[in-house]
Motif scaffolding. Structure first.
Motif, PDB file in Angstrom:
ATOM      1  N   ALA A   1       0.821  -1.215   0.000  1.00  0.00           N
ATOM      2  CA  ALA A   1       0.000   0.000   0.000  1.00  0.00           C
ATOM      3  C   ALA A   1       0.852   1.261   0.000  1.00  0.00           C
ATOM      4  N   TYR A   2       1.911   1.287   0.816  1.00  0.00           N
ATOM      5  CA  TYR A   2       2.755   2.488   0.905  1.00  0.00           C
ATOM      6  C   TYR A   2       3.317   2.847  -0.464  1.00  0.00           C
ATOM      7  N   MET A   3       3.839   1.851  -1.158  1.00  0.00           N
ATOM      8  CA  MET A   3       4.457   2.119  -2.458  1.00  0.00           C
ATOM      9  C   MET A   3       3.426   2.636  -3.451  1.00  0.00           C
ATOM     10  N   SER A   4       2.215   2.068  -3.415  1.00  0.00           N
ATOM     11  CA  SER A   4       1.162   2.532  -4.325  1.00  0.00           C
ATOM     12  C   SER A   4       0.770   3.973  -4.017  1.00  0.00           C
ATOM     13  N   LEU A   5       0.560   4.287  -2.746  1.00  0.00           N
ATOM     14  CA  LEU A   5       0.170   5.648  -2.370  1.00  0.00           C
ATOM     15  C   LEU A   5       1.252   6.647  -2.750  1.00  0.00           C
ATOM     16  N   TYR A   6       2.506   6.263  -2.548  1.00  0.00           N
ATOM     17  CA  TYR A   6       3.632   7.131  -2.921  1.00  0.00           C
ATOM     18  C   TYR A   6       3.597   7.425  -4.423  1.00  0.00           C
ATOM     19  N   GLN A   7       3.361   6.382  -5.218  1.00  0.00           N
ATOM     20  CA  GLN A   7       3.259   6.562  -6.672  1.00  0.00           C
ATOM     21  C   GLN A   7       2.136   7.525  -7.026  1.00  0.00           C
TER      22      GLN A   7
ATOM     23  N   TYR B   1      -4.654  -5.034  -0.180  1.00  0.00           N
ATOM     24  CA  TYR B   1      -3.686  -3.976   0.139  1.00  0.00           C
ATOM     25  C   TYR B   1      -3.095  -4.216   1.530  1.00  0.00           C
ATOM     26  N   VAL B   2      -1.778  -4.219   1.597  1.00  0.00           N
ATOM     27  CA  VAL B   2      -1.067  -4.472   2.856  1.00  0.00           C
ATOM     28  C   VAL B   2      -0.369  -3.184   3.293  1.00  0.00           C
ATOM     29  N   PHE B   3      -0.708  -2.713   4.503  1.00  0.00           N
ATOM     30  CA  PHE B   3      -0.152  -1.460   5.026  1.00  0.00           C
ATOM     31  C   PHE B   3       0.972  -1.747   6.015  1.00  0.00           C
ATOM     32  N   ASP B   4       1.994  -0.886   5.987  1.00  0.00           N
ATOM     33  CA  ASP B   4       3.133  -1.021   6.896  1.00  0.00           C
ATOM     34  C   ASP B   4       2.705  -0.845   8.342  1.00  0.00           C
ATOM     35  N   GLY B   5       3.389  -1.573   9.230  1.00  0.00           N
ATOM     36  CA  GLY B   5       3.259  -1.346  10.658  1.00  0.00           C
ATOM     37  C   GLY B   5       4.448  -0.513  11.134  1.00  0.00           C
ATOM     38  N   LYS B   6       4.897  -0.788  12.343  1.00  0.00           N
ATOM     39  CA  LYS B   6       6.038  -0.054  12.892  1.00  0.00           C
ATOM     40  C   LYS B   6       7.325  -0.525  12.222  1.00  0.00           C
ATOM     41  N   PRO B   7       8.147   0.401  11.707  1.00  0.00           N
ATOM     42  CA  PRO B   7       9.392  -0.027  11.058  1.00  0.00           C
ATOM     43  C   PRO B   7      10.368  -0.608  12.080  1.00  0.00           C
ATOM     44  N   PRO B   8      11.202  -1.570  11.678  1.00  0.00           N
ATOM     45  CA  PRO B   8      12.194  -2.111  12.602  1.00  0.00           C
ATOM     46  C   PRO B   8      13.215  -1.045  12.998  1.00  0.00           C
ATOM     47  N   ASP B   9      13.782  -1.198  14.176  1.00  0.00           N
ATOM     48  CA  ASP B   9      14.751  -0.208  14.675  1.00  0.00           C
ATOM     49  C   ASP B   9      15.915  -0.020  13.706  1.00  0.00           C
ATOM     50  N   MET B  10      16.307  -1.104  13.032  1.00  0.00           N
ATOM     51  CA  MET B  10      17.454  -1.029  12.133  1.00  0.00           C
ATOM     52  C   MET B  10      17.202  -0.143  10.908  1.00  0.00           C
ATOM     53  N   LYS B  11      15.941   0.215  10.684  1.00  0.00           N
ATOM     54  CA  LYS B  11      15.618   1.060   9.535  1.00  0.00           C
ATOM     55  C   LYS B  11      15.759   2.544   9.868  1.00  0.00           C
ATOM     56  N   SER B  12      16.008   2.867  11.134  1.00  0.00           N
ATOM     57  CA  SER B  12      16.024   4.266  11.566  1.00  0.00           C
ATOM     58  C   SER B  12      17.080   5.086  10.818  1.00  0.00           C
ATOM     59  N   HIS B  13      18.255   4.487  10.545  1.00  0.00           N
ATOM     60  CA  HIS B  13      19.293   5.241   9.844  1.00  0.00           C
ATOM     61  C   HIS B  13      18.839   5.608   8.437  1.00  0.00           C
ATOM     62  N   GLN B  14      18.103   4.692   7.795  1.00  0.00           N
ATOM     63  CA  GLN B  14      17.597   4.966   6.449  1.00  0.00           C
ATOM     64  C   GLN B  14      16.522   6.058   6.483  1.00  0.00           C
ATOM     65  N   LEU B  15      15.659   6.012   7.501  1.00  0.00           N
ATOM     66  CA  LEU B  15      14.624   7.032   7.648  1.00  0.00           C
ATOM     67  C   LEU B  15      15.240   8.402   7.929  1.00  0.00           C
TER      68      LEU B  15
ATOM     69  N   PRO C   1       2.386  -6.118  10.969  1.00  0.00           N
ATOM     70  CA  PRO C   1       3.007  -5.676  12.214  1.00  0.00           C
ATOM     71  C   PRO C   1       4.279  -4.875  11.979  1.00  0.00           C
ATOM     72  N   CYS C   2       4.900  -5.105  10.815  1.00  0.00           N
ATOM     73  CA  CYS C   2       6.164  -4.413  10.518  1.00  0.00           C
ATOM     74  C   CYS C   2       6.194  -4.020   9.043  1.00  0.00           C
ATOM     75  N   GLU C   3       7.012  -4.671   8.251  1.00  0.00           N
ATOM     76  CA  GLU C   3       7.194  -4.302   6.845  1.00  0.00           C
ATOM     77  C   GLU C   3       6.111  -4.929   5.953  1.00  0.00           C
ATOM     78  N   ALA C   4       5.479  -4.113   5.100  1.00  0.00           N
ATOM     79  CA  ALA C   4       4.424  -4.602   4.212  1.00  0.00           C
ATOM     80  C   ALA C   4       4.973  -5.620   3.207  1.00  0.00           C
ATOM     81  N   GLU C   5       6.193  -5.369   2.668  1.00  0.00           N
ATOM     82  CA  GLU C   5       6.767  -6.306   1.684  1.00  0.00           C
ATOM     83  C   GLU C   5       6.951  -7.697   2.284  1.00  0.00           C
ATOM     84  N   ALA C   6       7.343  -7.734   3.570  1.00  0.00           N
ATOM     85  CA  ALA C   6       7.533  -9.020   4.244  1.00  0.00           C
ATOM     86  C   ALA C   6       6.199  -9.740   4.412  1.00  0.00           C
TER      87      ALA C   6
ATOM     88  N   HIS D   1      -2.968  10.012   5.018  1.00  0.00           N
ATOM     89  CA  HIS D   1      -3.085   9.374   3.705  1.00  0.00           C
ATOM     90  C   HIS D   1      -3.411   7.894   3.864  1.00  0.00           C
ATOM     91  N   ASN D   2      -2.683   7.227   4.767  1.00  0.00           N
ATOM     92  CA  ASN D   2      -2.918   5.802   5.000  1.00  0.00           C
ATOM     93  C   ASN D   2      -4.332   5.540   5.499  1.00  0.00           C
TER      94      ASN D   2
END
Length: 464
Positions: free
Chosen positions: A35-41, A83-97, A156-161, A137-138
């Protein structure tokens, strides 16, 4: 971000793993959409004169326009989207965010410069870089999809997963996202460009994980290590090692541990505290809802919601109506735009100005969720009429005729006792098919009447 350079690497080394398909090829398929990727598009692509679509009060609506019409296109082609919506991102993604936030700050500065210089092309470019999918938006997209009867899943976490887990469990055929890390999470089939505009005429790219692994000569765990080496959302990559060198190293050494033991780390220094092991674990054991606990259910769109919006537009007790829009025009607008929000975005509000502070949303809620007593708590009981009570209430000050009141009470009593017998149609099936014998007799009579009319005397005109 996904996996840097992975799609090109697969296209170069394992081109047979990618098929170019048309949307109609997925007729009857269930597909999990990020869902996130679609909305972004949609926020980037669905625009008018370079700007996002907005409501009368300035709220962005590009994401809703894209979701509504692109989803309809999928359904019209026989696809069952989820449609699958993201949950809370993992802590390891914080640097990317954090990096994304820094890039947005830079884009804001560049946008300001472009605005001052009047450079329209740069203004549009940096406006697109500032696009961000918000909680609002979500939430609006979720609400819209539910009204359309489309299943929505909260990961619960990443939509792609979560998409990949649904594919692996056989709940859906494929994951649809532009992020290549759906393959890293183990989706058997990845679809890219599925929700692109039809006008772009971009074929759907279909990646098959088995063919990808076979073409690259890797096992799934080795493929995960390759993706980490290329660059993923969870940890940095080794500067100086590009896609071609990365595949060579993984093919030769088969794991990141062995790669680190055999490369010149003075020439190719890994990032400080490079936690590739934890990143690997996130791909191998992602936090997802067990697909066995997920029931996918596609329902009919909420026509009641559309009817309520029509009634509000016609005029109701709770808010004013738009002057100049009569019943015929109202039904045309609701049929075309499917909601009052879309009607307001598309009509000429200078010609058809809505009432000030037109709270149609609250009016809609009053129709959808009225304040009523729960019918389960109500006992319906018809009792005998109280003849003396009626006489006391109606006669005297109210000066009703006592005799007529008593006769009325008796009629009520008689009618009440008669209703206990029940309706005849409760005992018999009523047929609308005429009795053949009776119909033949009636036809015979009608025929005789016609003959009598034609052959009868009188001074009428002669039949021709």
């Amino acid at each position: 971000m996904g996996i840097l350079g992975l799609s090109k690497l697969i296209a170069d080394i394992a081109p047979h793993a990618i098929k170019e398909m048309e949307i109609k090829n997925y007729f009857g398929r269930k597909i999990a959409i990020d869902a996130y990727m679609s909305l972004y598009q949609f926020l980037i692509a669905v625009r008018s004169e370079g700007s996002q679509l907005v409501s009368t009060d300035g709220e962005t609506t590009s994401h809703l326009m894209g979701t509504f019409y692109r989803t309809i296109r999928l359904v019209e082609n026989g696809i069952k989207p989820v449609y699958v919506f993201d949950g809370k991102p993992p802590d390891m993604k914080s640097h990317q965010l954090n990096k994304r936030a820094e890039r947005r700050e830079e884009a804001e500065k560049e946008l300001q410069k472009a605005t001052e210089a009047g450079d329209q092309e740069s203004i549009e470019k940096f406006n697109r870089r500032l696009v961000k999918v918000t909680k609002v938006h979500n939430e609006e997209a979720r609400q819209l999809l539910k009204l359309m009867g489309i299943p929505v899943i909260e990961a619960p976490c990443e939509a792609e997963a979560q998409c990949a887990a649904l594919v692996k469990a056989g709940k859906v055929f494929a994951s649809a996202t532009e992020d290549m890390d759906a393959l890293t999470f183990g989706t058997n089939v990845l679809l890219r460009h599925l929700t692109f505009s039809e006008a772009r005429k971009m074929p759907v790219q279909e990646f098959h994980l088995d063919d990808v692994l076979k073409g690259l000569g890797l096992e799934q765990k080795e493929f995960i290590d390759l993706c980490i080496l290329l660059g993923c959302d969870y940890c940095g990559s080794i500067r100086g090692i590009g896609p071609k060198r990365a595949i060579e190293l993984i093919r030769q050494h088969r794991s990141l541990e062995e790669v680190l033991r055999n490369i010149d780390t003075t020439k190719y220094p890994p990032p400080e505290e490079w936690d590739y092991e934890r990143a690997r674990e996130l791909f191998l054991q992602p936090d997802v809802t067990d697909p066995k606990e997920i029931e996918l259910k596609w329902s009919d769109p909420d026509e009641e919601g559309l009817f309520i919006d029509l009634c509000i537009l016609l005029g109701c007790d709770y808010c004013g109506s738009i002057r100049g829009i009569g019943p015929k025009r109202a039904i045309e607008l609701i049929r075309q735009h499917r909601s009052l929000e879309e009607v307001l975005r598309n009509i000429d509000t200078t010609k058809y100005p809505p009432p000030e502070e037109w709270d149609y949303e609250r009016a809609r809620e009053l129709f959808l969720q009225p304040d009523v007593t729960d019918p389960k708590e109500i006992e319906l009981k018809w009792s005998d009429p109280d003849e003396e009570g009626l006489v006391q209430f109606l006669c005297g000050d109210k000066q009703f005729n006592e005799e007529r009141v008593r006769n009325g009470a008796k009629k009520l009593m008689k009618a009440r006792s008669g209703t206990t017998q029940g309706r005849l149609d409760g005992f018999f099936t009523i047929s609308t098919t005429p009795n053949p014998k009776r119909k033949a007799e009636e036809d015979k009579k009608n025929s005789a009447k016609k003959k009598a009319k034609v052959g009868g005397g009188g001074r009428g005109r002669k039949p021709k």
